[in-house]
Design an enzyme around this catalytic site. Structure first.
Site, short mmCIF file in Angstrom:
data_model
loop_
_atom_site.label_atom_id
_atom_site.label_comp_id
_atom_site.label_asym_id
_atom_site.label_seq_id
_atom_site.Cartn_x
_atom_site.Cartn_y
_atom_site.Cartn_z
N SER A 101 0.82 -1.08 -0.11
CA SER A 101 0.10 0.11 0.05
C SER A 101 0.85 1.17 0.06
O SER A 101 1.58 1.50 -0.91
CB SER A 101 -0.97 0.02 1.13
OG SER A 101 -1.95 1.10 1.27
N ASP A 240 -2.64 6.38 -3.44
CA ASP A 240 -1.25 5.55 -2.84
C ASP A 240 -0.91 4.43 -3.75
O ASP A 240 -1.48 4.33 -4.92
CB ASP A 240 -1.60 5.12 -1.37
CG ASP A 240 -2.89 4.16 -1.24
OD1 ASP A 240 -3.54 4.01 -2.16
OD2 ASP A 240 -2.60 3.42 -0.21
N ASP A 242 -1.32 1.18 -3.75
CA ASP A 242 -2.11 0.27 -4.36
C ASP A 242 -3.52 0.94 -4.66
O ASP A 242 -4.62 -0.05 -5.06
CB ASP A 242 -2.55 -0.92 -3.37
CG ASP A 242 -3.12 -0.48 -2.06
OD1 ASP A 242 -3.03 0.56 -1.81
OD2 ASP A 242 -3.61 -1.63 -1.54
N ASP A 244 -5.98 2.18 -2.89
CA ASP A 244 -7.23 1.93 -2.18
C ASP A 244 -7.49 3.20 -1.14
O ASP A 244 -8.29 3.41 -0.72
CB ASP A 244 -7.13 0.78 -1.34
CG ASP A 244 -5.90 0.56 -0.20
OD1 ASP A 244 -5.46 1.91 -0.08
OD2 ASP A 244 -5.99 -0.01 0.60
#
EC number: 5.4.2.10
Length: 450
Positions: A101, A240, A242, A244
């Site tokens: 992440s 960010d 990833d 999410d």
């Protein structure tokens, strides 16, 4: 949290803590646990972000999945919520995302989604951990004809992009600046917003395996703020690693965080009668100003512990359809099962188009109290025991007494890193600095490490 699984899957320094050997076992044991009740040959979707360690861990994880007879569909570089969406929409057995992440490139992580598109619950994670800690691997080892097939599935990314576009409104004439964090959104955000008709300026779209989240993205929005100011964009959207999370920037270059994004979308849904139970689910980290704005609009709130998994649990338990975190995780359950930065971005621009308002106008309805957050590095073994240290407990109680109800203090462990987080809110910056610095100094003296 268990021995291996934190609040967001298994994480650690790639090839040091999160090794190929561990990734293989997670694939083998995780795949076995998640496919026990399948009547047909299980199918698992696997995605990753742009970290240099991603392909190494993907290869090991996939080998583990194939070894227990699971068919694996490789999605390539895709947002975490893209995996969740595809698992549910295509009725797969499970999904796995390889990403850390917002963490730096040296870290990586592995998180699982069940066939319903939701992250695993504690019970399933403990089942996997029990197999990881067993003295012997006793799982079946099928012969050649029983092994899983490996399928490259780039169509999955296209289906996810098309789905997000279908939830939005035409943006013809809107200038949108994107920061894809040199991460997973670099394969999708440009296409999504181009399909919506926006004029685009993009940064953070050149991943090299090492520059994910490096001075770009939702945790470093300064570059996007400058781009918005210089380009005259109507909005900036920072994801960010990833994708999410979403942090937005208004046309003046000012930040619009997760609290304000939730408020804007929540008020829009409430006015249309589409906010389930007229309630937004948030965490203890949400700003007092956010709560006051909701109170003014007559919108209810449900408050959970920090972590999007706890927000999702509350939403599922009580049938809510909007929730999230100040950090930019926003869950819009009508469209996806997890936080989705690109979905949130599409919905935010949709509100702007429908209302005809600038982002600064929409965001101005929330007056944010000054807030300061300090991260203090501590031993992992101590971060959950900080409140048991007498000096730390005493200084927190003293600061809360001085606040006299006009502000708040929150001291909590990070779910993914060896950090203790000290946060305070108060009417002025001077007061916030005083409260946080006083507590942080005591924490450092008692349990901090260099």
């Amino acid at each position: 949290m268990g021995k291996y699984f934190g609040t967001d899957g298994v994480r650690g320094e790639a090839n040091v803590e999160l090794t190929p050997e561990l990734a293989f076992k997670l694939g083998r044991f995780g795949g076995y646990v998640l496919s026990q009740h399948e009547s047909e040959v299980p199918r698992v979707f696997v995605g990753r972000d742009t970290r240099i360690s991603g392909e190494m861990l993907e290869s090991a994880l996939v080998a583990g999945l194939l070894s227990v007879g699971i068919h694996v569909y490789k999605l390539g570089v895709i947002a975490t919520p893209g995996v969740a969406y595809l698992v549910k929409s295509e009725k797969a057995s499970a999904g796995v995302m390889i990403s850390a992440s917002h963490n730096p490139a040296l870290d990586n992580g592995i998180k699982f989604f069940g066939g319903d598109g939701y992250k695993l619950d504690d019970e399933r994670e403990l089942e996997i951990e029990a197999l990881l800690d067993a003295a012997e691997d006793t799982l079946p080892r099928p012969s050649a004809e029983g092994l899983g097939d490996l399928v490259d599935y780039p169509e999955g990314l296209r289906k996810y992009q098309q789905y997000l576009v279908s939830t939005g409104l035409e943006l013809e004439g809107m200038h949108v600046a994107l920061d894809t964090a040199n991460g997973a959104a670099s394969t999708s955000a440009r296409q999504i917003f181009a399909d919506l008709g926006a004029q685009l300026t993009i940064i953070g779209e050149n991943p090299d395996g090492l520059n994910i989240n490096l001075n770009v993205g939702s945790t470093h929005p300064e570059a996007l703020q400058e781009v918005v100011r210089e380009s005259g964009a109507a909005i900036g959207l920072a994801f960010d690693g990833d994708s999410d999370r979403l942090i937005a920037v208004d046309e003046n270059g000012e930040l619009v965080d997760g609290d304000k994004i939730m408020y804007i979308i929540g008020k829009y849904l409430s006015e249309k009668g589409e906010l389930a139970q007229n309630t937004i689910v948030t965490t203890v980290m949400s700003n007092l100003g956010f709560h006051k704005a909701l109170d003014r609009e007559g919108i209810q709130k449900a408050v959970t512990a920090v972590g999007d998994r706890y927000v999702v649990e509350e939403m599922r338990k009580n049938g809510y359809n909007l929730g999230g975190e100040q950090s930019g995780h926003v869950i819009i359950m009508d469209y996806n099962t997890t936080g989705d930065g690109q979905l949130s971005a599409v919905q935010l621009t949709k509100v702007m188009q429908e209302t005809g308002k600038k982002l600064s106008e929409l965001a101005a309805e929330v007056t944010i109290y000054p807030q300061k957050l300090v991260n203090i590095r501590v031993e992992n073994s101590m971060k959950d025991k900080a409140m048991e240290v007498p000096a730390i407990k005493t200084v927190i109680e003293r600061m809360e007494a001085e606040m006299a109800g006009n502000g708040r203090i929150l001291v909590r462990p990070s779910g993914t890193e060896p950090l203790l987080r000290v946060m305070a809110e108060a009417p002025t910056d001077e007061e916030v600095n005083y409260y946080v610095d006083t507590i942080a100094n005591v924490v450092r003296d008692e349990i901090g490490i260099d």
